[in-house]
Design a protein around this motif. Structure first.
Motif, PDB file in Angstrom:
ATOM      1  N   SER A  26      62.173 -39.704   1.160  1.00 42.44           N
ATOM      2  CA  SER A  26      62.767 -39.462   2.486  1.00 42.44           C
ATOM      3  C   SER A  26      61.780 -38.740   3.386  1.00 42.44           C
ATOM      4  CB  SER A  26      64.010 -38.579   2.379  1.00 42.44           C
ATOM      5  OG  SER A  26      64.981 -39.228   1.644  1.00 42.44           O
ATOM      6  N   ARG A  29      59.153 -41.111   4.653  1.00 43.44           N
ATOM      7  CA  ARG A  29      59.674 -42.015   5.690  1.00 43.44           C
ATOM      8  C   ARG A  29      59.902 -41.230   6.977  1.00 43.44           C
ATOM      9  NH1 ARG A  29      62.711 -44.013   1.211  1.00 43.44           N
ATOM     10  NH2 ARG A  29      62.110 -46.137   0.637  1.00 43.44           N
ATOM     11  N   TYR A  30      60.465 -40.031   6.848  1.00 41.75           N
ATOM     12  CA  TYR A  30      60.729 -39.194   8.027  1.00 41.75           C
ATOM     13  C   TYR A  30      59.436 -38.863   8.769  1.00 41.75           C
ATOM     14  CZ  TYR A  30      62.722 -35.391  10.818  1.00 41.75           C
ATOM     15  OH  TYR A  30      63.120 -34.596  11.857  1.00 41.75           O
ATOM     16  N   ASN A 282      57.664 -30.125   6.893  1.00 43.22           N
ATOM     17  CA  ASN A 282      57.253 -31.474   6.456  1.00 43.22           C
ATOM     18  C   ASN A 282      55.746 -31.731   6.581  1.00 43.22           C
ATOM     19  OD1 ASN A 282      58.487 -33.617   5.099  1.00 43.22           O
ATOM     20  ND2 ASN A 282      58.542 -34.915   6.910  1.00 43.22           N
TER      21      ASN A 282
END
Ligand SMILES: NC(=[NH2+])NCCC[C@H](N)C(=O)O
Ligand SMILES: [Mn+2]
Ligand SMILES: [Mn+2]
Length: 301
Positions: A26, A29-30, A282
């Motif tokens: 995730s 992809r984010y 992130n």
């Protein structure tokens, strides 16, 4: 014409002890992995994530051996192996998003069938060459390279019903700085090529990559890149479960990816160990996506 890329997510954290790396796919992809690849005019097929079974508390405490969550790790890797195998048959480039590094067992099991002499670049602070006999942790993410060499528990080495998946002379480890005694012994015994931080400091990344590429190009018919984000320094990639100081810089890693792109030798890849729970906004996934850009041909001019 560049190959289409098939993305396979493996949201698994059972090969090690710090939860959160199951959110790696995730996070990648984010951070815009798909958009980045599409910007480079590559057709991307996102196949989604492989379903992972979480063990019950009783299953997780396996007193029989030094292999945590063995059954679940096997199940996930069998599935991954089948998917990767299928994508190569279709003619696509498999790009796997981890998950902890134990998923390299399944990637290599699915990929290696298609090559007589698959090369492997293991970009990592660790060797991941332990077995249940040498592992200090019982974490299977510290074992995938040994398992792919045919060393370890039968149930793991026989995933996809054949062993070994790779030959020791077709492996290059880059960025190593934390090796357990059993791993060091295995490297010596098998003559595995390792560019540890020592060689990288002495020779510089350009010479290291040149030598690594030349070494593999001479004898392999395909090369899998297994990139563990903890190969980078924790200041650049803090979102990993087993950080080790003194790692590769952002720039060195970009250069490595650019040189691999120029050499046109990589035929499959995986980006593993991204743990968004341990990350700073992130950053680690964002770095991984930037590295993917360079690996797939992004250039400034
Ligand atoms: N893929 C990784 N991050 N592996 C870390 C392994 C750490 C240590 N060598 C162990 O076997 O437990
Ligand atoms: Mn590692
Ligand atoms: Mn690793």
């Amino acid at each position: 014409m560049k190959k289409d890329i098939s993305i396979i997510g493996v949201p698994m954290d059972l090969g090690q002890s710090r939860r959160g790396v199951d959110m790696g796919p995730s996070a990648l992809r984010y951070a815009g992995a798909i958009e980045k690849l599409e910007e480079l005019d590559i057709k991307v097929h996102d196949l989604g994530d492989i379903p992972i079974n979480r063990p019950s508390v009783e299953q997780a405490i396996n007193a029989e051996n030094n292999l945590k969550n063995l059954d679940q790790v096997i199940e996930a890797n069998e599935k991954l192996s089948e998917m990767v195998d299928k994508e190569i048959q279709t003619g696509n480039f498999p790009l796997v998003f981890g998950g902890d590094h134990s998923i390299a067992i399944g990637s290599l099991a699915g990929i290696s069938k298609h090559y007589e002499n698959l090369g492997v670049i293991w970009y990592d602070a660790h060797g991941d060459l332990n077995s249940e006999d040498t592992s200090p942790s019982g974490n299977i993410h510290g074992m995938p390279l040994a398992i792919s060499l045919g060393i370890g528990h039968d149930k793991l080495t026989n995933i996809a019903a054949y062993t070994p998946k790779v030959k020791p002379e077709n492996i290059v480890i880059i960025g190593a700085r934390s090796l357990d005694p059993g791993e060091k012994a295995l490297i010596k015994e098998k003559g595995i090529k390792v560019f540890s931080m020592h060689e990288i400091d002495r020779m510089g990344m350009p010479a290291v990559m040149e030598e690594a590429i030349k070494y593999l190009k001479e004898k392999t018919d395909g090369v899998h890149l297994s990139l563990d984000l903890d190969g980078l320094d924790p200041s650049e990639a803090p979102g990993v479960g087993t950080p080790v100081i003194g790692g590769l810089s952002y720039r060195e890693s970009h250069l490595a990816m650019e040189m691999l792109a120029e050499a046109e030798c990589i035929t499959s890849a995986e980006f593993v160990e991204v743990n968004p729970i341990l990350d700073e906004k992130n950053k680690t996934a964002t770095t991984a996506v930037a590295l993917m850009g360079s690996l797939f041909g992004e250039k400034l001019k």
